[in-house]
Design an enzyme around this catalytic site. Structure first.
Site, PDB file in Angstrom:
ATOM      1  N   SER A 161       0.833  -1.192   0.000  1.00 43.84           N
ATOM      2  CA  SER A 161       0.000   0.000   0.000  1.00 43.84           C
ATOM      3  C   SER A 161       0.875   1.252   0.000  1.00 43.84           C
ATOM      4  CB  SER A 161      -0.965  -0.046   1.189  1.00 43.84           C
ATOM      5  OG  SER A 161      -1.973   0.912   1.066  1.00 43.84           O
ATOM      6  N   HIS A 211      -7.966  -5.118  -0.961  1.00 42.22           N
ATOM      7  CA  HIS A 211      -6.683  -4.495  -0.657  1.00 42.22           C
ATOM      8  C   HIS A 211      -5.959  -5.224   0.471  1.00 42.22           C
ATOM      9  CE1 HIS A 211      -3.845  -1.159  -0.527  1.00 42.22           C
ATOM     10  NE2 HIS A 211      -3.991  -1.094   0.784  1.00 42.22           N
ATOM     11  N   ASP A 263     -10.027  -3.474  -5.226  1.00 38.62           N
ATOM     12  CA  ASP A 263      -9.160  -2.537  -4.519  1.00 38.62           C
ATOM     13  C   ASP A 263      -9.175  -1.206  -5.269  1.00 38.62           C
ATOM     14  OD1 ASP A 263      -7.134  -1.135  -3.237  1.00 38.62           O
ATOM     15  OD2 ASP A 263      -5.582  -2.636  -3.577  1.00 38.62           O
TER      16      ASP A 263
END
Length: 314
Positions: A157, A283, A253
């Protein structure tokens, strides 16, 4: 592809628990919530875990946790890992389980970096901390039992964003030499107009509004800083000369298209890159192996990618 049934059950459970969305919460509360959600680390043995302090600049030190795998005295490959959390939340504890698994499964020494968080310290502090930590790892390979010729960066991320940024900084500044980058559901651009942002804006754990909240805390002047490659690695003039990469994305995501666009640009620049989209997943699903079977399998697959890219103990 339909949402993985285990993912749907997880989302249903979280929805039933209630609570305000991230963007309506104060930063300390979000940090505590993220910490409370961390998976257990039982059953993930490594040979040694040591906390260190790294000098990241004048009067600036950051924490790091060094995970040494079983399998002899080394030297081992090295992975400098940057945790996710939107540059605002997350720490060594929230990603302890993932770094243990990565060290055990890849056979590499994993150095997890506790870079400074926003909004207390805003952009570009996190990127500079992560670059300084990577230089430190390369310079201290002998004491860490790391072969500096087999050094990679990785992150999930916002940590995937930082890994991509550090790879660019190392290329542009001439050191250290990196041989691989593992980008897991990375943020690569300040922008919210991709198809995946529209399709997955809400209802799949990470939301478009939450990403806007993270960016708001990270950047003091988004209109200007959002164009800086240290915030948006997608905006670099050239991606040529970067280390080989493996990019992971998830179908449900908001950041899916960020990662896939960056993989495409790497490929166009002549960088060896592999990309895998995990359909039916959300995600950072690979960090949820304690509740998602596909997440556990994906974590094993990522470790295998690192083993192939970096080799084993010499």
């Amino acid at each position: 592809m339909a949402l993985d049934p285990q993912v749907q059950a997880l989302l249903d459970m979280l929805a039933a628990a209630g609570g305000p969305p991230i963007e309506e919460m104060e930063v300390p509360a979000v940090r505590q919530m993220y910490l409370d959600m961390r998976p257990p680390t039982i059953g993930v043995p490594v040979a040694r875990i040591e906390d260190r302090r790294i000098l990241a600049g004048d009067d600036v030190t950051v924490g790091a946790r060094v995970y040494t795998p079983e399998g002899g005295d080394g030297p081992f490959p090295g992975v400098v890992y940057f945790h996710g959390g939107g540059w605002v939340i997350g720490d060594l504890e929230t990603h302890d389980h993932l770094c243990r698994a990565m060290a055990k499964g890849s056979g590499a020494v994993v150095v997890s970096v506790d870079y400074r968080l926003a909004p207390e310290v805003r952009f570009p502090a996190a990127a500079e901390d992560c670059y300084a930590a990577t230089r430190w790892v390369a310079a201290h390979g002998a004491e860490l039992r790391i072969d500096p010729a087999r050094l990679a960066v990785a992150g999930d991320s916002a940590g995937g964003n930082l890994a991509a940024v550090v790879a660019q900084m190392a290329r542009d500044r001439g050191e250290p030499r990196l041989v691989f980058q593992l980008l897991l559901c990375p943020v690569t651009d300040y922008g919210f107009d991709t198809a995946s942002y529209r399709e997955n804006a809400d209802g799949y754990l990470l939301t478009k509004n939450a990403m806007a909240w993270f960016w708001h805390h990270y950047l003091a002047d988004p209109a200007v800083e959002g164009r800086d490659p240290r915030a948006s690695p997608m905006r670099a003039e050239s991606l040529a000369g970067l280390p080989p990469a493996h990019v992971v994305t998830a179908e449900y995501d908001p950041l899916r298209d960020d990662g896939e666009a960056y993989a495409a640009r790497l490929r166009e620049a002549g960088v060896p890159v592999t990309h895998q989209r995990y359909d039916g997943q959300i995600h950072n699903f690979f960090a949820m192996g304690h509740v998602l079977e596909r997440g556990a399998a994906a974590c094993d697959e990522l470790c295998a990618v690192l083993r192939r890219a970096l080799g084993g103990t010499k």
